[in-house]
Design a protein around this motif. Sequence first.
Motif, mmCIF file in Angstrom:
data_model
loop_
_atom_site.group_PDB
_atom_site.id
_atom_site.type_symbol
_atom_site.label_atom_id
_atom_site.label_comp_id
_atom_site.label_asym_id
_atom_site.label_seq_id
_atom_site.Cartn_x
_atom_site.Cartn_y
_atom_site.Cartn_z
ATOM 1 N N LEU A 180 -31.373 61.590 49.652
ATOM 2 C CA LEU A 180 -30.983 60.652 48.601
ATOM 3 C C LEU A 180 -30.279 59.434 49.198
ATOM 4 O O LEU A 180 -30.509 58.290 48.765
ATOM 5 C CB LEU A 180 -30.061 61.343 47.597
ATOM 6 C CG LEU A 180 -30.721 62.358 46.663
ATOM 7 C CD1 LEU A 180 -29.657 63.116 45.877
ATOM 8 C CD2 LEU A 180 -31.691 61.665 45.703
ATOM 9 N N ALA A 181 -29.421 59.665 50.195
ATOM 10 C CA ALA A 181 -28.730 58.549 50.847
ATOM 11 C C ALA A 181 -29.724 57.639 51.558
ATOM 12 O O ALA A 181 -29.601 56.409 51.518
ATOM 13 C CB ALA A 181 -27.696 59.080 51.831
ATOM 14 N N ALA A 182 -30.726 58.235 52.191
ATOM 15 C CA ALA A 182 -31.726 57.440 52.920
ATOM 16 C C ALA A 182 -32.638 56.667 51.975
ATOM 17 O O ALA A 182 -33.189 55.622 52.348
ATOM 18 C CB ALA A 182 -32.554 58.352 53.818
ATOM 19 N N SER A 183 -32.807 57.164 50.757
ATOM 20 C CA SER A 183 -33.700 56.511 49.801
ATOM 21 C C SER A 183 -33.062 55.325 49.102
ATOM 22 O O SER A 183 -33.728 54.619 48.334
ATOM 23 C CB SER A 183 -34.153 57.523 48.744
ATOM 24 O OG SER A 183 -33.070 57.895 47.904
ATOM 25 N N ALA A 184 -31.765 55.115 49.335
ATOM 26 C CA ALA A 184 -31.019 54.031 48.688
ATOM 27 C C ALA A 184 -31.124 54.122 47.166
ATOM 28 O O ALA A 184 -31.262 53.110 46.469
ATOM 29 C CB ALA A 184 -31.508 52.676 49.186
ATOM 30 N N ALA A 185 -31.058 55.337 46.637
ATOM 31 C CA ALA A 185 -31.112 55.549 45.192
ATOM 32 C C ALA A 185 -29.874 54.950 44.535
ATOM 33 O O ALA A 185 -28.801 54.901 45.143
ATOM 34 C CB ALA A 185 -31.202 57.040 44.882
ATOM 35 N N PRO A 186 -29.990 54.482 43.288
ATOM 36 C CA PRO A 186 -28.799 53.948 42.597
ATOM 37 C C PRO A 186 -27.729 55.012 42.441
ATOM 38 O O PRO A 186 -28.025 56.207 42.340
ATOM 39 C CB PRO A 186 -29.354 53.490 41.241
ATOM 40 C CG PRO A 186 -30.655 54.207 41.081
ATOM 41 C CD PRO A 186 -31.193 54.415 42.450
ATOM 42 N N VAL A 187 -26.489 54.574 42.390
ATOM 43 C CA VAL A 187 -25.373 55.511 42.386
ATOM 44 C C VAL A 187 -25.399 56.387 41.133
ATOM 45 O O VAL A 187 -25.078 57.572 41.197
ATOM 46 C CB VAL A 187 -24.034 54.756 42.498
ATOM 47 C CG1 VAL A 187 -22.868 55.728 42.473
ATOM 48 C CG2 VAL A 187 -23.989 53.931 43.769
ATOM 49 N N TRP A 188 -25.786 55.827 39.986
ATOM 50 C CA TRP A 188 -25.810 56.642 38.771
ATOM 51 C C TRP A 188 -26.795 57.796 38.899
ATOM 52 O O TRP A 188 -26.559 58.892 38.370
ATOM 53 C CB TRP A 188 -26.154 55.780 37.550
ATOM 54 C CG TRP A 188 -27.565 55.237 37.541
ATOM 55 C CD1 TRP A 188 -27.981 54.023 37.962
ATOM 56 C CD2 TRP A 188 -28.744 55.931 37.074
ATOM 57 N NE1 TRP A 188 -29.341 53.894 37.818
ATOM 58 C CE2 TRP A 188 -29.832 55.052 37.254
ATOM 59 C CE3 TRP A 188 -28.977 57.190 36.523
ATOM 60 C CZ2 TRP A 188 -31.143 55.392 36.917
ATOM 61 C CZ3 TRP A 188 -30.283 57.527 36.193
ATOM 62 C CH2 TRP A 188 -31.339 56.651 36.372
ATOM 63 N N LEU A 189 -27.892 57.572 39.647
ATOM 64 C CA LEU A 189 -28.866 58.641 39.860
ATOM 65 C C LEU A 189 -28.271 59.733 40.759
ATOM 66 O O LEU A 189 -28.522 60.929 40.546
ATOM 67 C CB LEU A 189 -30.142 58.078 40.475
ATOM 68 C CG LEU A 189 -31.276 59.083 40.720
ATOM 69 C CD1 LEU A 189 -31.690 59.782 39.431
ATOM 70 C CD2 LEU A 189 -32.474 58.384 41.359
#
Length: 381
Positions: A119-128
């Motif tokens: 998830l950190a590597a995917s640069a997902a939004p923080v709310w996700l």
Amino acid sequence: MRRSFTREAVRRRAPTPRRPEDRHITTTTPTHRLLPHPRDLVRFGPHDGAHRPAARVAASVLAPMVVLALIGHVEWTPYAVFGAFASAFGRGLPRFQRLEMQLEAGLVLVACVVLGTALAASAAPVWLLVVTIGIVAGITSALSDLRRWSPPGPLFFVFGLGVTAFVPATGSTVAVAAVVAPASLALALLASLAGVLLPAGRRALATVDGRRWRRGPRPLDGRRTVVHAAVCLVASIAAGLISLGLGVQSPYWAMVSAVVPVVGTATAGQLVRAGHRLLGTLVGVGLAALLLAWHPGVAALIVAFGVLQFATELLIVRNYGLALVTITPMALGMRALGGAPVDVGALVAARTADTAIGVGVVVVVLLATHRLRRPRPEASV
């Protein structure tokens, strides 16, 4: 007037027996009570040979940190530590049951570490990230209840997922996590096997409140399992979103604080843990500030973490609040291992605010769902 000592009266006066998953809760408040007695915050449980599992867990956590320091990759410590935390499971159980539980919980911990890194590597939004951590909190809470893991609850899984999800990562970091976390789990299992060689490690049965207990099938309280999972999911997501809305960069600490109290069968015991979480963390962040202001080197930090982890395991069953005083500096000090400068004041302020948010949210949810967790009255004959 003569007192009546009927069987029904005696049954009403008898204390509710403590379940194996409630061993770490040092309150004796009956399960039907809503509020605990203030003295439960300072109650101490028995030592019960805590130095043996404390040494095993401390060695399991310390070993991968030493290895990473020797190869020059201390920045991988978060991925290693949570795999090693599998050694904290199965405390007091016979060797094979302990290994079984550690393997089960350890594999879930490894999955959480890899998922968080991805998830950190995917640069997902923080709310996700917040929603994902909340969903995992609900799932692992149910798994913990169904599989009777000890310590119970989703704490380690939420913490591991939260930390790794908020550490900057790339695609290659995911591969690192997928190797380092299982390797540290393997070391933890080896440490547990080494404990079998000691006479105390060859017990055939564990004891709970003076009674022998086997980890085996028991009537499943599906209602409590569902309520626990729902409380963890709702409270963790609410705490994370509130923290995020207030501008805190890493809201996972609020989410961890929101799931910690949701164990056991009594609302009073859960509120005691909430109080322990708040008070113990407040003292712990002060100790962490002193440690980080000292600017210790990597070797000194690793030694300090080993001592703190040992102290935590000595205290965790006796008084959870005191255990937080020693584990909080270790949790906050992990950032300093990477060599990056740490704004001590901002870190302490953020973690204090997150703890208050998480504890406040979960207390409201626990009080709102108290009746759902009350034992069903026995049917009259």
